[in-house]
Design a protein around this motif. Structure first.
Motif, PDB file in Angstrom:
ATOM      1  N   GLN A 225       0.833  -1.205   0.000  1.00  0.00           N
ATOM      2  CA  GLN A 225       0.000   0.000   0.000  1.00  0.00           C
ATOM      3  C   GLN A 225       0.868   1.254   0.000  1.00  0.00           C
ATOM      4  O   GLN A 225       0.630   2.180  -0.779  1.00  0.00           O
ATOM      5  N   ASP A 226       1.896   1.284   0.861  1.00  0.00           N
ATOM      6  CA  ASP A 226       2.721   2.495   0.983  1.00  0.00           C
ATOM      7  C   ASP A 226       3.595   2.721  -0.235  1.00  0.00           C
ATOM      8  O   ASP A 226       4.021   3.852  -0.490  1.00  0.00           O
ATOM      9  N   THR A 227       3.899   1.655  -0.993  1.00  0.00           N
ATOM     10  CA  THR A 227       4.703   1.812  -2.212  1.00  0.00           C
ATOM     11  C   THR A 227       3.842   1.816  -3.460  1.00  0.00           C
ATOM     12  O   THR A 227       4.365   1.766  -4.570  1.00  0.00           O
ATOM     13  N   ALA A 228       2.505   1.880  -3.277  1.00  0.00           N
ATOM     14  CA  ALA A 228       1.554   1.981  -4.396  1.00  0.00           C
ATOM     15  C   ALA A 228       1.677   0.819  -5.373  1.00  0.00           C
ATOM     16  O   ALA A 228       1.406   0.964  -6.558  1.00  0.00           O
ATOM     17  N   GLN A 229       2.028  -0.373  -4.888  1.00  0.00           N
ATOM     18  CA  GLN A 229       2.092  -1.565  -5.742  1.00  0.00           C
ATOM     19  C   GLN A 229       0.776  -2.338  -5.595  1.00  0.00           C
ATOM     20  O   GLN A 229       0.722  -3.452  -5.073  1.00  0.00           O
ATOM     21  N   PHE A 230      -0.280  -1.729  -6.091  1.00  0.00           N
ATOM     22  CA  PHE A 230      -1.609  -2.275  -5.816  1.00  0.00           C
ATOM     23  C   PHE A 230      -1.865  -3.572  -6.584  1.00  0.00           C
ATOM     24  O   PHE A 230      -2.518  -4.487  -6.069  1.00  0.00           O
ATOM     25  N   ARG A 231      -1.378  -3.677  -7.803  1.00  0.00           N
ATOM     26  CA  ARG A 231      -1.582  -4.915  -8.558  1.00  0.00           C
ATOM     27  C   ARG A 231      -0.762  -6.053  -7.953  1.00  0.00           C
ATOM     28  O   ARG A 231      -1.237  -7.193  -7.879  1.00  0.00           O
ATOM     29  N   GLN A 232       0.465  -5.765  -7.540  1.00  0.00           N
ATOM     30  CA  GLN A 232       1.274  -6.802  -6.898  1.00  0.00           C
ATOM     31  C   GLN A 232       0.641  -7.217  -5.575  1.00  0.00           C
ATOM     32  O   GLN A 232       0.669  -8.395  -5.189  1.00  0.00           O
ATOM     33  N   TRP A 233       0.061  -6.265  -4.876  1.00  0.00           N
ATOM     34  CA  TRP A 233      -0.679  -6.558  -3.643  1.00  0.00           C
ATOM     35  C   TRP A 233      -1.798  -7.561  -3.940  1.00  0.00           C
ATOM     36  O   TRP A 233      -1.921  -8.596  -3.264  1.00  0.00           O
ATOM     37  N   ALA A 234      -2.599  -7.272  -4.958  1.00  0.00           N
ATOM     38  CA  ALA A 234      -3.711  -8.158  -5.295  1.00  0.00           C
ATOM     39  C   ALA A 234      -3.215  -9.542  -5.706  1.00  0.00           C
ATOM     40  O   ALA A 234      -3.781 -10.567  -5.305  1.00  0.00           O
ATOM     41  N   THR A 235      -2.131  -9.592  -6.491  1.00  0.00           N
ATOM     42  CA  THR A 235      -1.601 -10.880  -6.950  1.00  0.00           C
ATOM     43  C   THR A 235      -1.092 -11.708  -5.783  1.00  0.00           C
ATOM     44  O   THR A 235      -1.370 -12.910  -5.668  1.00  0.00           O
ATOM     45  N   THR A 236      -0.322 -11.086  -4.901  1.00  0.00           N
ATOM     46  CA  THR A 236       0.285 -11.824  -3.794  1.00  0.00           C
ATOM     47  C   THR A 236      -0.767 -12.305  -2.812  1.00  0.00           C
ATOM     48  O   THR A 236      -0.747 -13.465  -2.382  1.00  0.00           O
ATOM     49  N   VAL A 237      -1.689 -11.435  -2.445  1.00  0.00           N
ATOM     50  CA  VAL A 237      -2.726 -11.849  -1.498  1.00  0.00           C
ATOM     51  C   VAL A 237      -3.657 -12.872  -2.154  1.00  0.00           C
ATOM     52  O   VAL A 237      -4.157 -13.789  -1.492  1.00  0.00           O
ATOM     53  N   GLY A 238      -3.858 -12.748  -3.473  1.00  0.00           N
ATOM     54  CA  GLY A 238      -4.642 -13.761  -4.169  1.00  0.00           C
ATOM     55  C   GLY A 238      -3.987 -15.132  -4.095  1.00  0.00           C
ATOM     56  O   GLY A 238      -4.657 -16.156  -3.904  1.00  0.00           O
ATOM     57  N   ALA A 239      -2.646 -15.165  -4.224  1.00  0.00           N
ATOM     58  CA  ALA A 239      -1.931 -16.433  -4.072  1.00  0.00           C
ATOM     59  C   ALA A 239      -2.059 -16.951  -2.648  1.00  0.00           C
ATOM     60  O   ALA A 239      -2.192 -18.166  -2.419  1.00  0.00           O
ATOM     61  N   GLY A 240      -2.020 -16.033  -1.669  1.00  0.00           N
ATOM     62  CA  GLY A 240      -2.208 -16.442  -0.286  1.00  0.00           C
ATOM     63  C   GLY A 240      -3.593 -17.023  -0.064  1.00  0.00           C
ATOM     64  O   GLY A 240      -3.765 -18.017   0.654  1.00  0.00           O
ATOM     65  N   LEU A 241      -4.600 -16.416  -0.714  1.00  0.00           N
ATOM     66  CA  LEU A 241      -5.958 -16.926  -0.580  1.00  0.00           C
ATOM     67  C   LEU A 241      -6.080 -18.320  -1.184  1.00  0.00           C
ATOM     68  O   LEU A 241      -6.744 -19.205  -0.627  1.00  0.00           O
ATOM     69  N   ALA A 242      -5.406 -18.544  -2.324  1.00  0.00           N
ATOM     70  CA  ALA A 242      -5.443 -19.867  -2.944  1.00  0.00           C
ATOM     71  C   ALA A 242      -4.808 -20.920  -2.044  1.00  0.00           C
ATOM     72  O   ALA A 242      -5.208 -22.085  -2.058  1.00  0.00           O
ATOM     73  N   ALA A 243      -3.800 -20.501  -1.251  1.00  0.00           N
ATOM     74  CA  ALA A 243      -3.119 -21.453  -0.368  1.00  0.00           C
ATOM     75  C   ALA A 243      -3.869 -21.657   0.945  1.00  0.00           C
ATOM     76  O   ALA A 243      -3.589 -22.620   1.667  1.00  0.00           O
ATOM     77  N   ALA A 244      -4.806 -20.763   1.262  1.00  0.00           N
ATOM     78  CA  ALA A 244      -5.443 -20.810   2.583  1.00  0.00           C
ATOM     79  C   ALA A 244      -6.361 -22.010   2.762  1.00  0.00           C
ATOM     80  O   ALA A 244      -6.629 -22.422   3.899  1.00  0.00           O
TER      81      ALA A 244
END
Length: 933
Positions: free
Chosen positions: A697-716
């Protein structure tokens, strides 16, 4: 009785009304819609039937006509307080089944806009441009913005059309007068609103070129060309193509350009003041390659010179050494600077540098502001080629994988040159203007002997037979010869015949690269055997790290040794040239990495290797958790489970230290998130993904944020707690990506899961997040409802900070609804709570909104004093982005009140706060400064 202050109205953006300098509360959305249509008619009549169609697109209720009359009556009393019920009034009058507003030209921004446009159309030159500028400055958003539930009403669309027609006319007048800078912000904004309007886009291209921004103009053309093909399946029309063609004549600036190197640019700063000089140092013992160097020099002097020289050859043959040496020899021919990137084309861990990643780095180095770098690859490449078209630059690309990886990095026209290296023969465009291959073989006997002689001196001259044996056993491979020479210099008592004997007796490995690779294995094994057992073990384990580059702490976790011990072991490996230090991290050469893989598989038990991977995953999971705490997350993650191996994460001195660590380890962390599930470490995947949220969020990497958390959700998997937290995090990414509907969907899923878990505090955060989205959508009553629900949940859990955040959201909504007294009381209460909590961010945010509300009720002394308090608070919190936001608000206030000097001062301070950051706000501030020159 004193006369009433005059009424004034605005519809060129959000619908607003004032009595004198006091803004009028316009009531419900339906009342504001009725007023919006009346204002769009600009004094013309609107029938009751039209109001019914406006308020109910289909199936109006039986009481619809009565509802319209009731809303009209309430509006009348807002405009004329004290007006008796059912009285006609003198402002909003009825004429049979129609209503109209009695309004003069100066009281409505739309009428003033039309008057200015008409005057501009009747004149020419700079006076016309000035009138267009004044007219377009009246617009704050689309007509009646914030009221459209679905499609906009045709009347509002028609008014918007007047704006875009005026922008086109203004652009034409400015291009003819040579004054495009005056209206460029308006052209740019209109083009963003209408991305498929080819006439507008053509004028944006021409205006950018006329302002000396040809590179940005070409990037804008590439963007619209791609959008037309992607969304409509069509090619640009004649007008847009003509604009593009006008850019391709390098010697003729676009019409209206006064100077192609005019004043400072808003989005690009590609001046030649400090050309990049990124070449690595030349090798002090470079030897031979005279035939290849002569061929390269002949190629770059031809009329049909290629745009790229691609050096290929087997690993260890000296491709990089030659490329760097050749680049230094040719550098004088390219006075505009040199760029360099290691593309990591053969990284077995899959961390190949993408063309987009390389282009972003190059564009930053060339002075392109982060906010001006296009998001799509084709547009990035177009911008890069456009900049190079006006320069003579040398670009060094090391370790390329294939043609697809480098084709976007090649210059299109102009005098620049790329030198690239690859382990494989790259097939692509060859011949004039394309890429020319230069194949590199092993050294000749004479070159190999010269290499050893230069490194070993008299020892090589004294024993030529041993030198010949060493050359033969090294297969004349430069890397192998360099390793032998380094080892010999480091062991003065070791004679060259003894070295030759050890090489001859070595049982070679690394057979995957053929005979030369087998010989190289003997060289590597010889260096490896010189290591202590502890260093040798670490060398074998290093390929298990997720990335080729690693920190000392990660190496300590791999080996299961203290940090101090790991530091000593890495120093020992570095002395043998088995790892290379740089920027506080270490890197292994590809061949050495492959050799270490073979050694590990041969010497270490599978259980030991698995344990090393588990330790390094433990290290990153714990370090990510420790790093996210200084970033002050709303809901801190639970402590990771104790490591079975006793591994601890690293400590952090504060926010800056944590942010730097996340930046350095981002590639490793995202790789672990993607792969941890394969090892059964699902918790590690989602814990690290959530820990990175504030960093993204602080580095404005919003797409990378969505991709990484999406991968985390797939692993959850079925972990309900994890899924709830991850859905809420994904909602945050969607919010910043302006995908509010998807964000709401994630929040609704998170809310249901938290309710199932009985996690009331987290439910409160979700309700407050929904309130934030509703505020963004200007659905203030819904925002209040969700924020009040959040506040009740927080209070039940004793969460003072959460309850105060919810109160802040309620106060904001009340302020936007015109309930200023209530809002002020809530803001004051919220500020006191945040002060008691020691939450500087909360204090500053509350002060900023408190000041905004004071400004809405014309309490200017309190507004200015409170804004200054907010600035001081955010500076104390070292929050430059929020400090800049407040300064922008102060500047906007001064601008609206006719004080451009104070406005520019505040905006300039805001821009200074953002110096050295990637905040997209900087571009908007520069546009304000240009607009109000």
């Amino acid at each position: 009785m004193a006369p009433r202050a005059p009424l004034s109205f605005a519809v060129l953006g959000p619908v607003r009304a004032w009595r004198g300098r006091s803004e009028i509360d316009l009531g419900t959305r339906q009342q504001r819609l009725i007023l919006a249509l009346l204002l769009a008619r600009a004094g013309g009549a609107v029938s009751v039937a039209e109001f019914v169609d406006l308020l109910w697109e289909s199936d109006p209720p039986p009481s619809a006509v009565n509802v319209v009359h009731r809303h009209v009556g309430m509006l009348r009393r807002r405009f004329e307080p004290g007006l008796p019920t059912r009285a006609a009034g003198s402002v909003l009058v009825r004429d049979g089944a129609e209503y109209r507003l009695r309004i003069d030209e100066e009281a409505l921004d739309l009428l003033r806009f039309r008057r200015l446009v008409a005057r501009a159309a009747g004149t020419s030159g700079e006076p016309a441009v000035a009138l267009y500028r004044e007219a377009l400055a009246l617009w704050r958003d689309r007509c009646a913005s914030g009221l459209h539930g679905g499609r906009a009403h045709p009347e509002f669309v028609a008014v918007d059309g007047e704006r875009f027609a005026a922008v086109r006319a203004a652009a034409d007048a400015a291009l003819q007068a040579g004054a495009v800078r005056v209206v460029l912000p308006a052209i740019r904004l209109a083009a963003e609103y209408e991305p498929l309007d080819e006439a507008l886009q053509a004028r944006l291209v021409l205006a950018l070129a006329a302002d000396g921004r040809r590179a940005e103009a070409l990037a804008a053309y590439a963007d619209i060309e791609h959008r037309l093909a992607d969304e409509l399946g069509i090619q640009p029309g004649a007008e847009l193509r003509a604009a593009r063609d006008s850019l391709l004549d390098h010697d003729a600036p676009a019409d209206g350009a006064r100077s192609p190197r005019g004043p400072a640019r808003a989005a690009l700063d590609v001046s030649r003041a400090q050309p990049p000089a990124q070449l690595p140092p030349d090798h002090p013992y470079f030897t031979g390659r005279g035939d290849v160097i002569a061929a390269a020099q002949e190629l770059v002097t031809r009329d049909d010179r290629p745009t790229a020289l691609v050096i290929d050859g087997m690993p260890g043959v000296g491709k990089t050494t030659l490329a760097v040496h050749l680049a230094h020899l040719l550098a004088a021919r390219y006075p505009d600077g040199q760029l360099h990137a290691d593309l990591r084309g053969f990284d077995p861990g899959g961390s190949v540098m993408t063309p987009a990643e390389a282009l972003r780095g190059f564009l930053w180095s060339l002075g392109v502001a982060p906010a001006a770098i296009p998001a799509e690859l084709h547009a990035q490449a177009g911008l890069f080629r456009s900049i190079l078209a006006e320069r003579r630059m040398l670009v060094l690309l090391d370790n390329c994988r294939d043609w697809d990886q480098i084709r976007h990095l090649l210059p299109g026209t102009g005098g620049s040159l790329v030198i690239a290296t690859s382990r494989r023969r790259i097939t692509g465009t060859t011949g004039p203007g394309g890429a020319h291959p230069l194949h590199l073989d092993v050294l000749t006997d004479g070159e190999a002997r010269e290499l050893l002689t230069r490194r070993l001196g008299e020892a090589a001259a004294a024993d030529p037979a041993a030198v010949d044996e060493i050359i033969a056993r090294c297969g004349r491979l430069p890397l192998a010869l360099a390793l032998v020479a380094t080892r010999s210099v480091g062991r003065p008592g070791l004679t060259l015949p003894a070295v030759a004997g050890e090489l001859a007796a070595a049982d070679g490995r690394l057979t995957g690269f053929g005979d030369a690779y087998a010989d190289l294995e003997a060289i590597f094994s010889w260096s490896y055997r010189a290591l202590t057992p502890e260093a040798a073990r670490l060398f074998r384990l290093l390929p298990l790290h997720p990335d080729r580059e690693f920190a000392t702490e990660a190496a300590a976790a791999l080996a299961g040794v203290p940090l101090r011990t790991a530091r000593g072991l890495l120093t020992e490996l570095g002395a043998q040239l088995l790892v290379q230090p740089g920027d506080g991290r270490w890197r292994m050469h590809d061949l050495l990495h492959a050799y270490a893989v073979d050694l590990g598989e041969e010497h270490d038990a599978a259980a030991d290797r698995d344990a090393a991977v588990e330790r390094v995953y433990d290290y990153y999971e714990r370090s990510a958790h420790a790093a996210h705490l200084p970033l002050l997350p709303q809901v801190p993650l639970p402590e990771p489970e104790p490591s079975a191996y006793g591994v601890a994460g690293r400590d952090f001195t504060g926010r800056a230290d944590a942010m730097a660590w996340f930046a350095a380890e981002q590639r490793v962390l995202t790789d672990i998130v993607a792969r941890a599930g394969e090892r059964g470490r699902n918790r590690t995947a989602w814990q690290i993904a959530l820990a990175m949220q504030n960093f993204f969020q602080d580095t404005a990497q919003f797409r990378q944020w969505a991709t990484t958390v999406g991968a985390g959700l797939a692993a959850a998997g079925d972990d309900v707690t994890a899924r709830a937290l991850l859905h809420r995090s994904l909602a945050g990414a969607c919010y910043f990506l302006a995908d509010l509907d998807t964000g709401l969907s994630h929040l609704q899923q998170a809310r249901a899961l938290f309710a199932r878990l009985g996690r009331r505090t987290e439910q409160g955060h979700v309700e407050n997040n929904i309130a934030e989205i509703r505020l963004d959508q200007r659905r203030y009553h819904e925002a209040i409802r969700h924020a009040e629900a959040a506040r009740a949940l927080f209070r039940a859990e004793g969460n003072v900070r959460g309850a105060t955040n919810a109160l802040l959201a309620i106060a904001r909504a009340q302020g936007w609804l015109g309930r200023h007294a209530a809002a002020l009381g809530m803001f004051v209460a919220a500020r006191r709570q945040f002060e008691a909590l020691g939450d500087l961010h909360g204090v500053g945010t509350t002060q900023a909104w408190l000041a905004h509300t004071y400004s809405m009720i014309d309490d200017l002394p309190h507004a200015m004093a409170t804004w200054q308090q907010a600035i001081a608070t955010f500076r104390d919190a070292r929050a430059p982005h929020h400090t800049a936001e407040v300064l922008v608000s102060v500047g906007d206030f001064h601008s609206a009140n006719g004080d451009p000097v104070l406005a520019r001062r505040a905006w300039s301070e805001a821009l200074a706060e953002l110096d050295g950051t990637d905040s997209p706000m900087a571009r908007r501030i520069r546009d304000r400064l240009l607009w109000h020159r």
